[in-house]
Design an enzyme around this catalytic site. Structure first.
Site, PDB file in Angstrom:
ATOM      1  CE  LYS A  22     -42.145 -12.737  -7.742  1.00 36.11           C
ATOM      2  NZ  LYS A  22     -40.964 -13.514  -7.353  1.00 36.11           N
ATOM      3  CG  ASN A  23     -42.747 -15.655  -4.458  1.00 36.79           C
ATOM      4  OD1 ASN A  23     -42.269 -15.334  -5.551  1.00 36.79           O
ATOM      5  ND2 ASN A  23     -42.521 -14.982  -3.350  1.00 36.79           N
ATOM      6  NE  ARG A  92     -32.417 -17.149  -4.162  1.00 35.83           N
ATOM      7  CZ  ARG A  92     -31.295 -17.630  -3.656  1.00 35.83           C
ATOM      8  NH1 ARG A  92     -30.154 -17.248  -4.152  1.00 35.83           N
ATOM      9  NH2 ARG A  92     -31.308 -18.462  -2.651  1.00 35.83           N
ATOM     10  CB  CYS A 116     -34.479  -8.758  -6.179  1.00 42.89           C
ATOM     11  SG  CYS A 116     -35.966  -8.236  -7.037  1.00 42.89           S
ATOM     12  NE  ARG A 121     -32.680 -13.520  -3.039  1.00 39.72           N
ATOM     13  CZ  ARG A 121     -33.824 -13.349  -3.674  1.00 39.72           C
ATOM     14  NH1 ARG A 121     -33.927 -12.437  -4.594  1.00 39.72           N
ATOM     15  NH2 ARG A 121     -34.872 -14.102  -3.403  1.00 39.72           N
ATOM     16  CB  ILE A 123     -27.786 -21.630  -4.130  1.00 40.43           C
ATOM     17  CG1 ILE A 123     -26.380 -21.810  -4.729  1.00 40.43           C
ATOM     18  CG2 ILE A 123     -28.537 -20.538  -4.836  1.00 40.43           C
ATOM     19  CD1 ILE A 123     -26.425 -22.382  -6.147  1.00 40.43           C
ATOM     20  CG  ASP A 124     -25.479 -22.050   1.939  1.00 42.87           C
ATOM     21  OD1 ASP A 124     -26.329 -21.264   1.485  1.00 42.87           O
ATOM     22  OD2 ASP A 124     -25.197 -22.103   3.152  1.00 42.87           O
ATOM     23  CG  LEU A 125     -29.414 -23.223   3.453  1.00 43.24           C
ATOM     24  CD1 LEU A 125     -30.483 -22.295   4.010  1.00 43.24           C
ATOM     25  CD2 LEU A 125     -28.865 -24.128   4.557  1.00 43.24           C
ATOM     26  CG  ASP A 305     -41.269 -11.015  -0.654  1.00 44.91           C
ATOM     27  OD1 ASP A 305     -40.079 -10.701  -0.538  1.00 44.91           O
ATOM     28  OD2 ASP A 305     -41.647 -12.025  -1.288  1.00 44.91           O
ATOM     29  NE  ARG A 397     -37.742 -10.378 -11.090  1.00 41.01           N
ATOM     30  CZ  ARG A 397     -37.315 -10.555  -9.847  1.00 41.01           C
ATOM     31  NH1 ARG A 397     -36.752  -9.585  -9.200  1.00 41.01           N
ATOM     32  NH2 ARG A 397     -37.459 -11.718  -9.250  1.00 41.01           N
TER      33      ARG A 397
HETATM   34  C1  UD1 Z   1     -38.446 -16.665  -1.460  1.00 42.67           C
HETATM   35  C2  UD1 Z   1     -39.375 -15.764  -2.243  1.00 42.67           C
HETATM   36  C3  UD1 Z   1     -39.030 -14.311  -1.992  1.00 42.67           C
HETATM   37  C4  UD1 Z   1     -39.029 -14.009  -0.496  1.00 42.67           C
HETATM   38  C5  UD1 Z   1     -38.163 -15.012   0.255  1.00 42.67           C
HETATM   39  C6  UD1 Z   1     -38.263 -14.863   1.774  1.00 42.67           C
HETATM   40  C7  UD1 Z   1     -39.856 -17.136  -4.189  1.00 42.67           C
HETATM   41  C8  UD1 Z   1     -39.724 -17.298  -5.645  1.00 42.67           C
HETATM   42  N1  UD1 Z   1     -39.235 -16.056  -3.662  1.00 42.67           N
HETATM   43  O1  UD1 Z   1     -37.136 -16.402  -1.940  1.00 42.67           O
HETATM   44  O2  UD1 Z   1     -39.993 -13.496  -2.641  1.00 42.67           O
HETATM   45  O3  UD1 Z   1     -38.528 -12.722  -0.276  1.00 42.67           O
HETATM   46  O4  UD1 Z   1     -38.554 -16.363  -0.072  1.00 42.67           O
HETATM   47  O5  UD1 Z   1     -39.586 -14.988   2.178  1.00 42.67           O
HETATM   48  O6  UD1 Z   1     -40.522 -17.903  -3.519  1.00 42.67           O
HETATM   49  N2  UD1 Z   1     -30.294 -18.498   2.152  1.00 42.67           N
HETATM   50  C9  UD1 Z   1     -29.035 -19.050   2.343  1.00 42.67           C
HETATM   51  N3  UD1 Z   1     -28.714 -20.160   1.625  1.00 42.67           N
HETATM   52  C10 UD1 Z   1     -29.582 -20.754   0.758  1.00 42.67           C
HETATM   53  C11 UD1 Z   1     -30.861 -20.194   0.581  1.00 42.67           C
HETATM   54  C12 UD1 Z   1     -31.198 -19.059   1.292  1.00 42.67           C
HETATM   55  O7  UD1 Z   1     -28.252 -18.532   3.098  1.00 42.67           O
HETATM   56  O8  UD1 Z   1     -29.225 -21.758   0.147  1.00 42.67           O
HETATM   57  C13 UD1 Z   1     -30.681 -17.267   2.880  1.00 42.67           C
HETATM   58  C14 UD1 Z   1     -30.885 -16.091   1.907  1.00 42.67           C
HETATM   59  O9  UD1 Z   1     -29.680 -15.466   1.585  1.00 42.67           O
HETATM   60  C15 UD1 Z   1     -31.819 -15.213   2.705  1.00 42.67           C
HETATM   61  C16 UD1 Z   1     -32.660 -16.203   3.501  1.00 42.67           C
HETATM   62  O10 UD1 Z   1     -31.928 -17.430   3.487  1.00 42.67           O
HETATM   63  O11 UD1 Z   1     -31.097 -14.406   3.584  1.00 42.67           O
HETATM   64  C17 UD1 Z   1     -34.045 -16.429   2.934  1.00 42.67           C
HETATM   65  O12 UD1 Z   1     -33.959 -16.938   1.632  1.00 42.67           O
HETATM   66  P1  UD1 Z   1     -35.035 -17.926   1.025  1.00 42.67           P
HETATM   67  O13 UD1 Z   1     -36.084 -18.242   2.048  1.00 42.67           O
HETATM   68  O14 UD1 Z   1     -34.302 -19.057   0.400  1.00 42.67           O
HETATM   69  O15 UD1 Z   1     -35.677 -17.027  -0.088  1.00 42.67           O
HETATM   70  P2  UD1 Z   1     -35.938 -17.405  -1.597  1.00 42.67           P
HETATM   71  O16 UD1 Z   1     -36.442 -18.807  -1.690  1.00 42.67           O
HETATM   72  O17 UD1 Z   1     -34.783 -16.986  -2.429  1.00 42.67           O
END
Ligand code: UD1
Length: 427
Positions: A22-23, A92, A116, A121, A123-125, A305, A397
């Site tokens: 999926k990812n 997401r 989830c 979560r 999206i600032d990065l 995960d 999902r």
């Molecule tokens: C992806 C995976 C998810 C997995 C996660 C961590 C997909 C579709 N989903 O989610 O299954 O659990 O990686 O391995 O690939 N963060 C920020 N700002 C940002 C982005 C992230 O602070 O802009 C933080 C998040 O809140 C979290 C951490 O970084 O605490 C990890 O998030 P991230 O690696 O971005 O996970 P996803 O890409 O959402």
């Protein structure tokens, strides 16, 4: 809402094929928008999240088809950069559309994504990375408008190796002018898969799988055919289920190299694991042993995960284990449900202290998110008596009919669909 009804206590045995990841499939589907024409993908699983992504692509004007494990996305008629609010909120991963739409149309309108409930979560990065490439971003009432007449390569340092942000920046940078370097990039196998897919379309990217990714922008990407990697989290879920039911299971079409940290943990728990190319054999004939300390963190460390699923194994292990969750702050919701089944777990901030019990007992429990739901299914398979897992849509999902997967291995697990929904599906 569907329910799963499980009569626990049977040892799993047999062979299962692991479906596509999926990812990996979700960002690859979004990245299809970077080319003009028909992209052919194989090994794409039938999951709710994939359905949502295909719906979004259709709403953006693409033609999509998902037959068996093959997906065709024809992007030649894509004509919109507005991602609908209702679909954006369903998962997401809709955030992945940002980079490709910006690259294709020079503009994108999205909303804060759903997904989830496992933590804040942010999206600032994602936004910081796109800004570094030249995008102007405005957020008004939850709607995010992003514009860039031209994207220009830049050095992007990630404060945290976010998987999604790394992928979004790679997609936006693939056709930017000049070179983009992402440092402290996430290293997950799904990022390597995205790099391979983008390169197959004509991109020039190196370094995925390390913490530095270099993207030399090209002027055009072209449609291609591509096979998605196997799902390491589904594979890991089956491995843990085999161990907790004291079964003997063979997994085919998996990639053991993506599961090194789990294999290490399971071996410490006394589980036997044999590996040959893309086949793995898991067997466990006696009570698993406790594992003193497991810490989730970005790849190649132990994946968040698989935290909830491994907690089921530790709940039944001989001894005392500690699990520390460092990626998502709200990822212990399965603990209350496991406690209802007889697990002895206490939580202090981001640490779970688990005292193994001899037995779990069937109960009615609720899947609060995707992986927590998978953990409850595993617990139900190992438990004595009947377990009912509610809110199964969360599990759908990320697992293609989880009940069929475990039925193949001899489990007594059935899906109950409400009559109203059955009538709805028939119409
Ligand atoms: C992806 C995976 C998810 C997995 C996660 C961590 C997909 C579709 N989903 O989610 O299954 O659990 O990686 O391995 O690939 N963060 C920020 N700002 C940002 C982005 C992230 O602070 O802009 C933080 C998040 O809140 C979290 C951490 O970084 O605490 C990890 O998030 P991230 O690696 O971005 O996970 P996803 O890409 O959402």
């Amino acid at each position: 809402m569907d329910k799963l009804v499980i009569e626990g206590g049977k040892s799993l045995s047999g062979t299962v094929r692991i479906h596509g990841a999926k990812n990996a499939a979700l960002p690859i589907l979004a990245a299809s928008l970077l080319a003009d024409g028909e992209v052919n993908l194989t090994n794409v699983p039938h999951l709710l999240d994939i359905e949502v992504m295909l719906n979004i692509l259709s709403r953006l004007g693409c033609q999509t088809r998902h037959e068996q494990e093959n997906v065709i996305v024809d992007t030649s008629s894509a004509n919109s950069f507005h991602v609908p609010d209702d679909l954006m909120k369903q998962m997401r991963s809709s955030i992945f559309l940002m980079g490709p739409l910006l690259a294709r149309f020079g503009e994108v309108n999205i909303y804060q994504p759903g997904g989830c409930a496992i933590g804040e979560r942010k999206i600032d990065l994602h936004l910081q990375g796109l800004k570094a490439l030249g995008a102007e971003i405005q957020e008004v009432d939850g709607q995010i408008h992003c514009k860039a007449s031209k994207l220009i390569g830049a050095d992007v340092h990630m404060d945290f190796p976010s998987v999604g942000a790394t992928e979004n920046i790679m997609m936006a940078a693939a056709t930017a002018q000049g070179t983009t370097t992402i440092t402290n990039a996430a290293r997950e196998p799904e990022i390597q898969d995205l790099q391979n897919f983008l390169n197959q379309m004509g991109a020039n990217i190196i370094g995925a799988g390390t913490d530095t990714i270099t993207i030399q922008g090209v002027t055009h990407l072209f449609p291609c055919s591509y096979e998605v990697i196997p799902d390491r989290i589904v594979a890991g879920t089956v491995m843990i289920a085999a161990a907790v039911t004291r079964g003997c299971v063979t997994l085919t079409h998996c990639n053991p190299a993506h599961l090194t940290s789990l294999i290490h943990v399971l071996k410490r728990a006394g589980v036997q694991i044999g590996v040959c190319n893309d086949i793995m054999n898991i067997s466990c004939m006696s009570r698993p042993k406790a594992v003193e300390r497991i810490i989730t963190s970005p790849y190649p460390s132990f994946p968040t995960d698989l935290q909830s699923q491994v907690m089921v194994l530790l709940s039944l292990a001989d001894g005392f284990s500690v699990m520390k969750e460092t990626v998502f702050e709200g990822r212990f919701k399965h603990v209350n449900e496991l406690a209802v089944m007889g697990a002895d777990i206490s939580i202090d901030l981001n640490c779970a202290f688990i005292r193994g019990v001899q037995r779990l007992y069937g109960a009615t429990v609720e899947a609060t998110d995707l992986r927590a739901g998978a953990a409850l299914v595993i617990a139900g398979l190992a438990a004595q008596g009947k377990t009912i897992v509610e809110q199964v849509h969360h599990i759908d999902r990320g697992y293609d009919h989880i009940e069929k997967l475990f039925q193949k291995l001899g489990a007594d697990i059935q899906r109950h669909t409400p009559v109203l929904k059955q009538l709805d599906l028939a119409n």
